[in-house]
Design an enzyme around this catalytic site. Structure first.
Site, mmCIF file in Angstrom:
data_model
loop_
_atom_site.group_PDB
_atom_site.id
_atom_site.type_symbol
_atom_site.label_atom_id
_atom_site.label_comp_id
_atom_site.label_asym_id
_atom_site.label_seq_id
_atom_site.Cartn_x
_atom_site.Cartn_y
_atom_site.Cartn_z
ATOM 1 N N PRO A 89 -115.676 7.950 -1.884
ATOM 2 C CA PRO A 89 -115.093 6.688 -1.404
ATOM 3 C C PRO A 89 -115.345 6.464 0.087
ATOM 4 C CG PRO A 89 -113.487 7.903 -2.729
ATOM 5 C CD PRO A 89 -114.646 8.828 -2.490
ATOM 6 N N GLU A 116 -111.036 18.523 -4.481
ATOM 7 C CA GLU A 116 -110.686 17.656 -3.346
ATOM 8 C C GLU A 116 -111.919 17.303 -2.519
ATOM 9 O OE1 GLU A 116 -107.537 16.485 -3.431
ATOM 10 O OE2 GLU A 116 -107.498 17.788 -5.197
ATOM 11 N N ARG A 154 -133.055 0.079 -13.202
ATOM 12 C CA ARG A 154 -133.415 -1.319 -13.485
ATOM 13 C C ARG A 154 -134.529 -1.828 -12.585
ATOM 14 N NH1 ARG A 154 -130.224 -5.083 -12.497
ATOM 15 N NH2 ARG A 154 -130.638 -6.451 -14.246
ATOM 16 N N ASP A 169 -133.101 -11.265 -11.062
ATOM 17 C CA ASP A 169 -131.761 -11.526 -11.590
ATOM 18 C C ASP A 169 -130.895 -12.141 -10.499
ATOM 19 O OD1 ASP A 169 -130.513 -9.555 -10.095
ATOM 20 O OD2 ASP A 169 -130.288 -8.167 -11.773
HETATM 21 N N1 4GY Z 1 -115.147 5.672 -5.528
HETATM 22 N N2 4GY Z 1 -117.423 6.038 -5.138
HETATM 23 C C1 4GY Z 1 -116.314 7.848 -5.615
HETATM 24 C C2 4GY Z 1 -115.221 8.759 -5.963
HETATM 25 C C3 4GY Z 1 -114.508 11.051 -6.301
HETATM 26 C C4 4GY Z 1 -115.725 13.876 -4.068
HETATM 27 C C5 4GY Z 1 -114.304 14.783 -5.897
HETATM 28 C C6 4GY Z 1 -116.216 6.468 -5.439
HETATM 29 O O1 4GY Z 1 -118.260 7.085 -5.109
HETATM 30 N N3 4GY Z 1 -117.580 8.182 -5.403
HETATM 31 O O2 4GY Z 1 -114.103 8.348 -6.210
HETATM 32 N N4 4GY Z 1 -115.519 10.056 -5.996
HETATM 33 C C7 4GY Z 1 -114.954 12.424 -5.888
HETATM 34 C C8 4GY Z 1 -115.301 12.496 -4.434
HETATM 35 C C9 4GY Z 1 -114.715 14.909 -4.476
HETATM 36 C C10 4GY Z 1 -113.865 13.399 -6.242
#
Ligand code: 4GY
Length: 249
Positions: A89, A116, A154, A169
């Protein structure tokens, strides 16, 4: 052929999504190859441990750096140009444009986290780019990796039928798609817009463009900032915006 190497503790997550439908066909046609690698294969000891407790204390476990470093070194020895991508994230928002650019690479290595997350030193030394697929937290990086592989694939020539190309697209000009209809002409009392039955291709194209502009303005006005709009598009958009401010009164 484009190579996707995936480093994960759960390779099974990838199997059926990659076998089915368009991605499965693309792999059979040797347009792309996804190679799944279990990170545990690079862990040491009888129990092949890949996680450890965080320095400083706190909840959960952190992925140990050494197995990841060894795995990436082995994959890079075979694919020196491959970029290492990490899904989190905290990454740069993944987009249509990022998918298009990444499709130009010969090889990509997807490092999927669990628990984590990663020891910070992995990101600093071994990762080329971090991407987020949205502002929410998942249990691992596997689903984001699948999402990215699908969106990137794609753009590989031959993966899509010629009828729908990723380059043409709707998102490639930064707008949302227009509404689509198929038979029957009346469903649950709702008729298909008359223009689509008219056979007038010019009128149909203008109606669809207006629908794209209208939808984007109503649902994702933020996209209009960077959309590629012609003079005519801008006129249509101004008309749509006038109508919606009329409706407010
Ligand atoms: N949202 N976009 C995402 C995520 C979770 C690393 C374990 C997201 O890309 N990845 O939520 N990843 C992962 C992140 C540790 C959990």
């Amino acid at each position: 052929m484009m190579i996707f190497d995936v480093l994960t503790l759960f390779p099974g997550i990838f199997v059926s999504p990659l076998q089915e439908s368009i991605l499965g066909r693309a792999a059979k046609q040797q347009l792309l190859q996804v190679r799944l690698h279990n990170l545990r294969d690079w862990a040491e000891g009888k129990h092949q441990v890949t996680d450890d407790t965080p320095y400083g204390g706190g909840d959960g476990m952190v992925m140990k750096p050494e197995p990841i470093a060894r795995a990436i070194a082995d994959l890079k020895a075979k694919m020196p140009h491959a970029k290492v991508l990490l899904m989190t994230p905290q990454g740069k928002p993944f987009s249509h444009q990022a998918a298009c650019e990444l499709a130009g690479e010969e090889g990509l290595i997807f490092l999927c986290g669990r628990y984590e997350g990663f020891d910070e030193r992995i990101r600093q030394t071994l990762v080329d780019a971090e991407y987020s697929i949205g502002d929410f937290v998942l249990t691992g990086g596997e689903l984001p990796a699948l999402v990215m592989i699908d969106a990137i694939a794609r753009f590989i020539p031959g993966v899509l039928g010629c009828s729908d190309s990723a380059a043409t697209d709707s998102f490639s000009d930064g707008l949302l798609e227009y509404p689509q209809y198929t038979r029957p002409a009346v469903f649950s009392g709702m008729a298909v817009p008359e223009v689509l039955l008219s056979g007038d291709h010019g009128r149909i194209a203008r109606w669809r463009r207006e629908q794209q502009l209208r939808r984007t303005w109503q649902r994702r006005p933020d996209l209009l900032q960077s959309a590629k709009l012609s003079k005519e598009d801008q006129q249509i958009l101004e008309q749509v915006q006038r109508e919606s401010s009329e409706a407010e009164k």
